[in-house]
Design an enzyme around this catalytic site. Structure first.
Site, mmCIF file in Angstrom:
data_model
loop_
_atom_site.group_PDB
_atom_site.id
_atom_site.type_symbol
_atom_site.label_atom_id
_atom_site.label_comp_id
_atom_site.label_asym_id
_atom_site.label_seq_id
_atom_site.Cartn_x
_atom_site.Cartn_y
_atom_site.Cartn_z
ATOM 1 N N ALA A 204 0.834 -1.201 0.000
ATOM 2 C CA ALA A 204 0.000 0.000 0.000
ATOM 3 C C ALA A 204 0.869 1.251 0.000
ATOM 4 C CB ALA A 204 -0.923 -0.003 1.211
ATOM 5 N N TYR B 11 8.647 10.795 0.271
ATOM 6 C CA TYR B 11 8.468 9.398 -0.146
ATOM 7 C C TYR B 11 9.709 8.570 0.191
ATOM 8 C CZ TYR B 11 7.704 5.450 -3.349
ATOM 9 O OH TYR B 11 7.548 4.194 -3.895
#
Length: 231
Positions: free
Chosen positions: A76, A140
């Site tokens: 995910a 990220y």
């Protein structure tokens, strides 16, 4: 391998969906967690992986309806390109909640049963950026780097109980997370890669299945199918 249960977080598309298809083809019963629909899984539960209570409830439901989870694969996530000075604090925390928190929540839900049964495998999908870094991707990259630290710590903690924890760190992968105008899709970038192409989600799924089924000697490993982007 027939009939064993694999949980895949982030199973609605991209790498997660490819993992579901790969494991199903190997005889696993698959349970998908995602906010969106998961058409390929035997069982799907709508879950925000960043919310511990939702993940724990989903795992209880899956184990009640399908059986004990013997493999958990965490794919995910989301991705954006933003210069570090422009990243809102809410975006920093969301990256950490979904990528790192999602893996933590899945592990906390499934590993007690694995430890009790003295077998099981966890595979977290991190990123080649966590190894090599990337411009305008600090939030990220930081979240994916934290996943590597978590995997190595959990691997050391759980290995004596027969539970293996490893990670896959793909390079730029041909999924919808990379829009058509992504710099990772530009021919000028692709020509810098030894293979001159993006990694496919199916290739990441193959590596993930390998860690689950065959690589019983791998503990705390970070395998990186990246088309030569990081060597």
């Amino acid at each position: 391998m027939g009939g064993r249960v694999a949980l895949v977080a982030g199973a609605a598309g991209g790498i997660g969906a490819a993992i579901v298809r790969e494991l199903a083809g190997r005889g696993w019963r698959t349970a998908g967690l995602d906010l969106g629909p998961v058409p390929d899984a035997d069982h799907a539960v709508g879950v925000d992986v960043s919310v511990p209570e939702q993940v724990h409830a989903a795992v209880r439901r899956i184990e009640r309806e399908l059986g004990p989870v013997e493999a958990a694969l965490c794919a995910a996530g989301h991705y954006t390109i933003v210069p570090v000075s422009d990243i809102a604090w809410s975006d920093w925390t969301r990256m950490l909640r979904v990528h790192l928190g999602g893996v933590v929540n899945v592990c906390r839900a499934v590993t007690p049963g694995m430890v009790e049964r003295r077998r099981g495998a966890v595979v977290a999908i991190t990123s080649g950026l966590a190894i090599g870094g990337g411009e305008a991707e600090a939030h990220y990259t930081a979240a994916k780097g934290a996943v590597i630290g978590l995997v190595r710590s959990l691997a050391a903690e759980l290995a004596p109980s027969g539970v293996r924890v490893n990670a896959v760190a793909p390079g730029p992968t041909d999924t919808s997370l990379l829009p058509s105008d992504s710099p990772w899709r530009r021919p000028s970038f692709l020509q810098t890669l030894p293979t001159a192409r993006l990694t496919s989600p199916e290739e990441v799924a193959l590596i993930s299945a390998y860690l689950v089924e065959e690589a019983t000697f791998c503990v705390g490993e970070i395998l990186s199918p990246n088309a030569g982007a990081v060597i």
